[in-house]
Design a protein around this motif. Sequence first.
Motif, PDB file in Angstrom:
ATOM      1  N   GLY A   1       0.822  -1.207   0.000  1.00  0.00           N
ATOM      2  CA  GLY A   1       0.000   0.000   0.000  1.00  0.00           C
ATOM      3  C   GLY A   1       0.857   1.258   0.000  1.00  0.00           C
ATOM      4  O   GLY A   1       1.846   1.348  -0.731  1.00  0.00           O
ATOM      5  N   LEU A   2       0.478   2.234   0.838  1.00  0.00           N
ATOM      6  CA  LEU A   2       1.176   3.526   0.893  1.00  0.00           C
ATOM      7  C   LEU A   2       1.739   3.731   2.296  1.00  0.00           C
ATOM      8  O   LEU A   2       1.031   3.518   3.282  1.00  0.00           O
ATOM      9  N   VAL A   3       3.007   4.212   2.341  1.00  0.00           N
ATOM     10  CA  VAL A   3       3.635   4.453   3.648  1.00  0.00           C
ATOM     11  C   VAL A   3       4.369   5.789   3.620  1.00  0.00           C
ATOM     12  O   VAL A   3       5.051   6.121   2.646  1.00  0.00           O
ATOM     13  N   ILE A   4       4.219   6.552   4.675  1.00  0.00           N
ATOM     14  CA  ILE A   4       4.918   7.835   4.766  1.00  0.00           C
ATOM     15  C   ILE A   4       6.431   7.587   4.782  1.00  0.00           C
ATOM     16  O   ILE A   4       6.904   6.602   5.357  1.00  0.00           O
ATOM     17  N   THR A   5       7.182   8.474   4.123  1.00  0.00           N
ATOM     18  CA  THR A   5       8.641   8.287   4.105  1.00  0.00           C
ATOM     19  C   THR A   5       9.225   8.628   5.485  1.00  0.00           C
ATOM     20  O   THR A   5       8.613   9.354   6.275  1.00  0.00           O
ATOM     21  N   GLU A   6      10.411   8.092   5.700  1.00  0.00           N
ATOM     22  CA  GLU A   6      11.087   8.361   6.977  1.00  0.00           C
ATOM     23  C   GLU A   6      11.298   9.865   7.171  1.00  0.00           C
ATOM     24  O   GLU A   6      11.081  10.392   8.250  1.00  0.00           O
TER      25      GLU A   6
END
Lengths: 539, 539
Positions: free
Chosen positions: A334-339
């Motif tokens: 899916g979608l994940v916020i970047t570090e």
Amino acid sequence: MALISIIEDFHPLNNARLLDRAAELVQPLHHHVKEPVGGFKLKERYSPEKEEVVLHKVPHLAMGKGENLCLDFGTHLVGYLTLDLSYTGSHPDAPAFLKLKFAEQISELSENTEDYDGWVSRSWMQEEYIHVDVLPAQLKLPRRYAFRYLKITMMDTSPKYKLVVKHAECLTETSADVGKIKPWTFDGSGSALSADEADRFGRIDEVALRTLANCMQDVFEDGPKRDRRLWMGDLRLQALTNYVSFRNMDLVRRCLYLFGGSRFPDGRVSACVFTEPTVQADDTYLFDYSLFYTVALEEYLSETDDEETLNELYDVAMQQIEMSLRKCERTPEGLVITEDAAKDAFIDWTEGLNKRAAAQAVLIFALRYGRRLARRKNDWSQANYLMEQLELLKKGALAMFWDAERELFVSDGQVSPASQIWMVLADILKPEEANRLMKKVRDALGGQEQSIDASGCPMLTPYMHHYYVAAMLRSGLKDEAREHILAYWGSMVDYGADTFFEAWDPAHPEASPYGGAAINSYCHAWSCTPAYFIRKGLI
Amino acid sequence: MALISIIEDFHPLNNARLLDRAAELVQPLHHHVKEPVGGFKLKERYSPEKEEVVLHKVPHLAMGKGENLCLDFGTHLVGYLTLDLSYTGSHPDAPAFLKLKFAEQISELSENTEDYDGWVSRSWMQEEYIHVDVLPAQLKLPRRYAFRYLKITMMDTSPKYKLVVKHAECLTETSADVGKIKPWTFDGSGSALSADEADRFGRIDEVALRTLANCMQDVFEDGPKRDRRLWMGDLRLQALTNYVSFRNMDLVRRCLYLFGGSRFPDGRVSACVFTEPTVQADDTYLFDYSLFYTVALEEYLSETDDEETLNELYDVAMQQIEMSLRKCERTPEGLVITEDAAKDAFIDWTEGLNKRAAAQAVLIFALRYGRRLARRKNDWSQANYLMEQLELLKKGALAMFWDAERELFVSDGQVSPASQIWMVLADILKPEEANRLMKKVRDALGGQEQSIDASGCPMLTPYMHHYYVAAMLRSGLKDEAREHILAYWGSMVDYGADTFFEAWDPAHPEASPYGGAAINSYCHAWSCTPAYFIRKGLI
């Protein structure tokens, strides 16, 4: 809130139409005159020799060099001070040199300003050095102060006279109509509240509403001592509590127009907006705060059905979500916020807190509100688009952060209460999973559960504690939520709070995220939400 | 002047008619705008790293926490400060907390106020601590300052911005019409002055008149930094110098009405009169100062022939003499002031000075002026009465204080310069005796004569040095008087004086009669009289 980020040559994107609207929405201020209820001379640190003084006796307290008079105004006030000063002895032959120290907490009176070496500017300390050339004199101070106590120290005079404070008063100021409010009383029905608990909730509610009222000025200020301005994360919680109390809807509306009217050049809502000398977005961006704009607009709409405001601010709200989605990366699931993007989130003052899971959760949380706005606007394609993104974010979150075996959210290796709380608020677990998880968080905070690192990643602010209570309520832990309000905010009342503090750890009353308790704000609106929970009937 | 005497329940005798007249005589104030001529950052005590700064470069001197900017306004000014403040960096997110220190002498800039522990109130130190909440800002300070240098220290700011001083100006204030004055030039005729000496006198005259002008405000102030008010002994010398320069006759007249209008309950003229918030005599009485009222009125009359003022103030002037005569005792030879009464005389700040001979001499001196007033008033019986008293006082003085063998005045065993000087001014010796005596005083001050205790009873103030010069002129020592002005006042000019100081010992530039040089007044009108001697043609 107090953050340091400096962008060279920052030129905010201003929208004259929105700023004009914000200017039209300036709210009238209510004023009341308050006089001291007592006075004493302070001799020792933290142990004032309390000589309760009836004010007509004040002339006996003629002050020579080095002497002081402390006035107690009875509760926390925000406003303007006037002193009527006179003298005993010969005609004054030298100016009176006074130090005035305003204190929200009595402990501040004996703080030595010079000892403070924190990272927040000492210019926030409410102290003035004043020369009075002619006596008798009426001294009207032009600045606004937040205080309950006032220490007047005679720094120097000539030996020929002593100073007398004949009268003191504070003209309070707030855009909250406090006359509207009736004390909260427990009707006894349908609740597990004992009479003692109900009484305690009543006192918590009173302190919470005083906190909110004293922060309601030309805008919703975070704290009337410091920083005295409009922060987005704080605004959302103030607005929620305002809806169940003072209901100054136009003040919320004004603040939404201010955030919309001056933004980052790329359209992001700033974490904070200045209103003096002119409206200008701060150059501080916080990932979560910008998303709370969308949340706060939706909550305002559901209270007011104010379609005009929706029409004018809808694009700004959607833009916050869009800009945040751009900071996510596609994973197989899916979608994940970047570090990197996650580092821009505030979440809490906790040092070393890994914010990635919580930031992802705030985005999911905000999308839920964004979707409601889109539906209200009949913008079905946007609503569908947000639905898709929501699903991708939820899936990404579960894949990236959920440890199904341990039944915990792990953010880059760290298991913090904040990550669990925000993921529960993001609503991505089954109800029974969320219920079990929040019980674990509660046990971890109580020291009976080690799988969550509550001591390594403590919750430092009433702001974070608000979301903890909200997460408990969302996962069916109403009794536990109630107990936590009684224990956490109740302990501030026990400590003598007239208003709720910016930061509070019952085990360390004088802790400060700013390097010194003297700079702490002891009336801070992000801590006012017990009144929301109580008056909304949520507990 | 700064004296401590406290009379419980002091109720001065006020004369409404005289005070109304004083109020009618309020003089217009003249204003000029002055800007700094340079700036520098102060790093070390007494050794400023002088980076001369053109003012359009000031923005480069953005001040962060702990940094300072010193402005040099070129010469001593009295007036009101305005600062235009701005910033570099981000929008200010905390108040600017500034310390402003005004200094007459550059050495004051590095004085630490906290180190001062003298007996005069530190409230006279010209320092302000100011919070500026909104930038840019124009800061107009409401108090009047006496200064050449201004040190602006950024006590604290946030790391997000630095303070910039864009513009600074002082609106000066004086009741002297300085445009009236032409520089003094030596016409070369009939004098022993060399060209160098004439040049030096020109510079002394300029500094003297700046001193006087900066002390000419609503009244003749003693010093515009401290005490900023009207003292009788100072007034007499200011008036003398005013008659040969600015010729603001009504300002002298106003001051005479003020002293006459508010006195001790028994009619004595006070040493000092306050004008704010209302006119009120100070509860300080000085034997010699009250007598100078009579002297000053006579001198005003001989300049103006203002018979109306004579008619209104004559009784006050005679009363001062009468009250003083009551403090004398009859001896077989004549009249002598009592030991107790003599202690009420000021004469000079010299510790341990026996004032009996000098006080007797001041009384004789004043009777001479009183007799002239009586004659001018055609009050012949009073004139005759004063003549008789004068003779009795002279005889009493010679019998009590004159050691005919040693040819010295001895005051209760002490042989001070002050006693000799005042007795010469009282005019009770033969001319050749006075001439020999003043030569001895001069030699004693130079260290070549031991019979007069010049080191044990030093002259501490330009006020006393004025009477020393006057006594030399009265006893035919014109060259010596000229030399002394060049040496004494000239050494202040060499030291860098823009105005003449309250106290000055060339061997100890930082001496103070007040327990600390930081409290010294570096513009003090009782030191302005070289301009009187020069412009009157006396030297």
